[in-house]
Design a protein around this motif. Structure first.
Motif, short mmCIF file in Angstrom:
data_model
loop_
_atom_site.label_atom_id
_atom_site.label_comp_id
_atom_site.label_asym_id
_atom_site.label_seq_id
_atom_site.Cartn_x
_atom_site.Cartn_y
_atom_site.Cartn_z
N ALA A 77 -4.19 4.20 -5.19
CA ALA A 77 -2.90 3.86 -6.00
C ALA A 77 -2.30 2.34 -5.74
O ALA A 77 -2.54 1.96 -4.64
N SER A 78 -1.91 1.70 -6.68
CA SER A 78 -1.55 0.41 -6.72
C SER A 78 -0.26 0.24 -7.70
O SER A 78 0.21 1.33 -8.36
N ILE B 244 0.78 -1.16 -0.11
CA ILE B 244 -0.15 0.18 0.01
C ILE B 244 0.72 1.18 0.00
O ILE B 244 0.66 2.11 -0.90
N ARG B 245 1.68 1.56 1.11
CA ARG B 245 2.49 2.62 1.09
C ARG B 245 3.40 2.94 0.11
O ARG B 245 3.44 4.05 -0.46
N LEU B 246 4.33 1.74 -0.36
CA LEU B 246 5.28 2.30 -1.44
C LEU B 246 4.63 2.67 -2.69
O LEU B 246 5.20 3.65 -3.37
N PRO B 247 3.75 1.76 -3.26
CA PRO B 247 3.00 2.20 -4.41
C PRO B 247 2.37 3.58 -4.66
O PRO B 247 2.44 4.13 -5.45
N ARG B 248 1.89 3.78 -3.24
CA ARG B 248 1.19 5.10 -3.27
C ARG B 248 2.27 6.24 -3.28
O ARG B 248 2.05 7.23 -4.06
N THR B 249 3.22 5.86 -2.43
CA THR B 249 4.49 6.90 -2.62
C THR B 249 5.03 7.19 -3.89
O THR B 249 5.23 8.37 -4.44
N LEU B 250 5.31 6.14 -4.69
CA LEU B 250 5.86 6.29 -6.14
C LEU B 250 4.94 6.87 -7.05
O LEU B 250 5.22 7.63 -7.87
#
Length: 343
Positions: A200-201, A62-68
């Motif tokens: 985001a995904s 969740i967090r990493l794909p959203r950040t990118l």
């Protein structure tokens, strides 16, 4: 690509800010994740271990794909503003003002409400295609209806007023689709109108990355010609620029970028207005510098807005479009009051 020395210190600074905001975005949200947990998650993923803790799974899924994705979206919105401002030679133009964002949101909403009924499904690209179609329709409606036979200073105000009208038309269409939609569909459309990164995904990251790499490459390839266009269309023609081809390509690049991003985020305003103008004041108006600088600065700005959206009401989440509008509206008013634009 050679740039003046005055631009060279900008990129390391913006890159440093980008790294800092990436770390903050990865760590903070409804659930805080420590840097140790982030390193452990990366280590286990690289090693192929499936034994991730809850926080590590939240980070990787969740967090990493959203950040990118937030970085990609901010870069696209800011570069879209640069391209349109260079094309129309006016610093108050941005994708949201000429119907691109509302058209994309309408196309995406139309797909979600009627896509299954119309049997419109092309796999992973279905949503971006629907959004891109809506964005192109809205943008070219604005441009077509704004054309005047005589050239004059009324062109920009005609464009902006037509943009307001077409925006209202497509937002009304989105509102109608919300009205006839079922509850889950209506909720998704409502979030789009306010802007959100909650969807985001990795799927969105991959699609957006492919599109933006191509669009950024073409934008940079046209940067020198955009610099010549600032001098005027006649001067650009004398310098060997194919003005009509340049206009078509820049509009297509802008529409595709904004449409794909809007398909996943909804309408996010003012990033394409604030970032390019700030960079012009800071170091200059060379479009080669503005495209690269805006990509970095737009990613930083939207990441900061996303962090604020997650933290201000946590564990609930504030729509990111509200945050960018609160920051962008004062800047827009400042531009209008400071500059004597003759329309």
């Amino acid at each position: 690509m050679q740039l003046n020395k005055q631009y060279r210190g900008v990129y390391p600074l913006l890159t440093g800010l980008l790294i800092i905001t990436m770390i903050l975005s990865a760590c903070y949200g409804a659930i805080d994740i420590s840097t140790a947990e982030i390193f452990h998650a990366f280590g286990k993923t690289v090693a192929g271990s499936g034994n991730l803790t809850l926080h590590e799974r939240i980070f990787m899924e969740i967090r990493l794909p959203r950040t990118l994705f937030c970085l990609l979206a901010g870069a696209a919105l800011a570069v879209g503003g640069v391209l349109l401002q260079a094309l129309f030679r006016n610093p108050i133009v941005e994708p949201g003002l000429i119907g691109t964002s509302s058209g994309a949101a309408f196309g995406a909403a139309l797909y979600f409400v009627l896509g299954s009924t119309l049997h419109f499904n092309t796999g992973e690209w279905t949503l971006p295609i629907a959004a891109c179609t809506g964005a192109m329709l809205a943008t070219f409606l604005v441009l077509g209806l704004s054309e005047k036979k005589q050239a004059g200073k009324t062109a920009i105000v005609t464009l902006l007023l037509m943009g307001i009208a077409i925006n209202a038309l497509f937002l009304s269409g989105t509102g109608f689709l919300s009205y006839i939609a079922r509850d889950p569909q209506a909720r998704s459309i409502t979030f789009w109108n306010l802007g959100t990164l909650s969807g985001a995904s990795w799927h969105a990251v991959i699609i957006t990355s492919v599109v933006l790499v191509i669009c950024f490459w073409r934008a940079l390839s046209n940067a020198r010609q955009l610099n010549l266009l600032i001098l005027g269309e006649e001067e650009a023609l004398l310098a060997g620029v194919s003005v009509q081809r340049l206009k078509r390509e820049i509009l297509i690049i802008n529409v595709v970028m904004i449409a794909v991003v809007t398909a996943f985020t909804g309408v996010i305003s003012f990033v394409g207005l604030v970032v390019p103008h700030f960079l012009r004041i800071w170091r200059g108006a060379d479009n080669r510098y503005l495209i690269i600088g805006s990509a970095l600065a737009g990613a930083v700005l939207l990441s900061l807005a996303d962090i604020a959206a997650r933290l201000l009401l946590r564990p609930a989440e504030l729509p990111i479009g509200i945050v960018t509008s609160v920051a962008g509206v004062p800047v827009f008013i400042f531009l209008l009051r400071k500059k004597n634009y003759y329309f």
